[in-house]
Scaffold this active site. Structure first.
Site, short mmCIF file in Angstrom:
data_model
loop_
_atom_site.label_atom_id
_atom_site.label_comp_id
_atom_site.label_asym_id
_atom_site.label_seq_id
_atom_site.Cartn_x
_atom_site.Cartn_y
_atom_site.Cartn_z
N ARG A 31 0.89 -1.17 0.00
CA ARG A 31 0.00 0.00 0.00
C ARG A 31 0.92 1.21 0.00
O ARG A 31 1.70 1.40 0.93
CB ARG A 31 -0.90 0.01 1.23
CG ARG A 31 -1.63 1.33 1.41
CD ARG A 31 -2.74 1.26 2.42
NE ARG A 31 -3.88 0.55 1.87
CZ ARG A 31 -5.09 0.56 2.41
NH1 ARG A 31 -5.32 1.24 3.53
NH2 ARG A 31 -6.09 -0.10 1.86
N HIS A 56 -7.33 1.09 -6.47
CA HIS A 56 -7.56 0.19 -5.34
C HIS A 56 -8.27 -1.07 -5.88
O HIS A 56 -9.43 -1.32 -5.57
CB HIS A 56 -8.40 0.92 -4.28
CG HIS A 56 -8.37 0.29 -2.92
ND1 HIS A 56 -7.58 -0.78 -2.60
CD2 HIS A 56 -9.06 0.61 -1.78
CE1 HIS A 56 -7.77 -1.11 -1.34
NE2 HIS A 56 -8.66 -0.29 -0.82
N GLN A 79 -10.09 -3.85 -3.57
CA GLN A 79 -11.35 -3.39 -2.99
C GLN A 79 -12.49 -3.51 -4.01
O GLN A 79 -13.58 -3.98 -3.68
CB GLN A 79 -11.22 -1.94 -2.53
CG GLN A 79 -12.50 -1.36 -2.00
CD GLN A 79 -12.93 -1.99 -0.69
OE1 GLN A 79 -12.16 -2.03 0.26
NE2 GLN A 79 -14.16 -2.49 -0.63
N ASP A 95 -17.28 6.93 -1.59
CA ASP A 95 -16.01 6.80 -0.85
C ASP A 95 -15.77 8.12 -0.12
O ASP A 95 -16.42 9.14 -0.42
CB ASP A 95 -14.88 6.48 -1.84
CG ASP A 95 -13.55 6.20 -1.14
OD1 ASP A 95 -13.55 5.91 0.08
OD2 ASP A 95 -12.50 6.26 -1.82
N CYS A 106 -16.26 1.41 0.60
CA CYS A 106 -15.08 0.61 0.93
C CYS A 106 -14.67 0.73 2.40
O CYS A 106 -13.99 -0.14 2.92
CB CYS A 106 -13.93 0.98 0.02
SG CYS A 106 -13.33 2.67 0.21
N ARG A 149 -13.46 -8.76 1.44
CA ARG A 149 -12.04 -8.48 1.20
C ARG A 149 -11.22 -9.75 1.44
O ARG A 149 -10.31 -10.07 0.69
CB ARG A 149 -11.54 -7.35 2.12
CG ARG A 149 -12.13 -5.98 1.89
CD ARG A 149 -11.78 -5.40 0.54
NE ARG A 149 -10.35 -5.35 0.28
CZ ARG A 149 -9.51 -4.41 0.72
NH1 ARG A 149 -9.96 -3.41 1.45
NH2 ARG A 149 -8.22 -4.45 0.42
#
Ligand code: CP
Ligand code: NVA
Length: 308
Positions: free
Chosen positions: A107, A134, A137, A226, A265, A293
């Site tokens: 990340r 991402h 996700q 988001d 998310c 996830r």
């Protein structure tokens, strides 16, 4: 090398195989204690290195538990604890990790760091969020839609509301590869990445950038949003003001399909991008999405390690 860097760089059959494997493994281990390995333990003897330049709850726990359930192990560290934080190059870090572990998850603040790692590691590299994308996700989001709808994602209609950020970019790529419709309700000045939009447009996906929240959600099967301020960004009053009309409220969600699901998310900011009534309401599937996830991570790891 089967890196999982972005959804546009993985083929549609591979993404389909990953989704199918995630659904299958989730169903197969229902009722087992969470730390019990899957019966076939397909990654026994394998180790994943994970390193984080930014905070994480879901990604960190899901990848760690994914490796345990697949019979493997993981090593987690923050980039600041590594020599990387003192100036060792990404390329040298990658060469070393590739000699010691079977796959690397990162990340990072910069997509270029991810690409530098993948070029030099000699083992599969997984994108666990960058400034640009991402992808893990968004695969969990798609898995959640398919699980609830009982249908493949192809042909469904999604609405994304808010900042044209990493989540928006990965949704655009997913829509273009897996062939679902995507309407992006994004204010002027906060558009998704131009290169991502251009590539997705070239593939002929049904992706529309609209400036009205109501037009974006009209009849949609999925409404997703988001945070307005992503990790590493500073909160700006003019950005919040521009995004306010794109807040997901119950009145807005009512314009979507009657069975529409709401996804986020997480982490969420109730009262900003979504009201508490929506995220804690009956159409919200955010906890299934968070759990997924884990299941999708397992399938991504298996694909990267040649086990799918
Ligand atoms: N959604 C997500 O990636 O969560 P974390 O930042 O907690 O990993
Ligand atoms: N866009 C958000 C996603 C968090 C999982 C961020 O980058 O902070």
């Amino acid at each position: 090398m089967p890196h999982f860097l972005d959804l546009a760089s993985v083929t549609a059959p591979a993404l389909r195989a990953i989704l199918d494997e995630a659904h299958r493994r989730k169903a197969a281990r229902r009722g087992l204690p969470k730390g019990t390995p899957d019966s076939d333990a397909p990654l026994a003897g394998h180790t994943l290195a994970m390193f984080f330049e930014k905070p994480s709850t879901r990604t960190r726990f899901s990848f760690d538990m994914a490796m345990r359930q697949l019979g493997g192990t993981s090593i987690v560290t923050s980039a600041g604890e590594m020599q990387l934080g003192r100036g060792e190059t990404v390329a040298d870090t990658a060469r070393v990790l590739g000699r010691m572990v079977d796959a690397v998850m990162i990340r990072t603040n910069s997509h270029a760091t991810l690409e530098g790692l993948a070029e030099n590691a000699g083992v599969p590299v997984i994108n666990a969020l960058t400034d640009i994308s991402h992808p893990c996700q968004v695969m969990a989001d798609i898995m959640t839609y398919e699980e609830v709808a009982g249908l493949p994602v192809a042909g469904s209609c999604w609405a994304y509301l808010g900042d044209g950020n990493n989540m928006a970019n990965s949704l655009i790529e997913a829509a273009s590869v897996l062939r679902f419709d995507l309407r992006l309700g994004v204010p002027h000045g906060y558009d998704p990445d131009q290169a991502v939009m251009a590539t997705a447009g070239c593939r002929g996906g049904a992706i529309d950038l609209v400036r009205s929240a109501a037009a974006a959600v009209d009849g949609a099967d999925v409404v997703v949003t988001d945070t307005w301020v992503s990790m590493g960004q500073t909160e700006a009053r003019d950005k919040i003001a521009a995004l306010q009309p794109f807040q997901v409220t119950a009145a807005l969600l009512a314009k979507a399909s009657p069975n529409a699901l709401f996804l986020h998310c997480l982490p969420a900011h109730r009262g900003e991008e979504v009201t508490a009534e929506v995220i804690d309401g009956p159409q919200s599937r955010v906890w299934d999405e968070a759990e997924n996830r884990l299941h999708i991570q397992k399938a991504i790891l298996l694909w990267c390690l040649g086990k799918l």
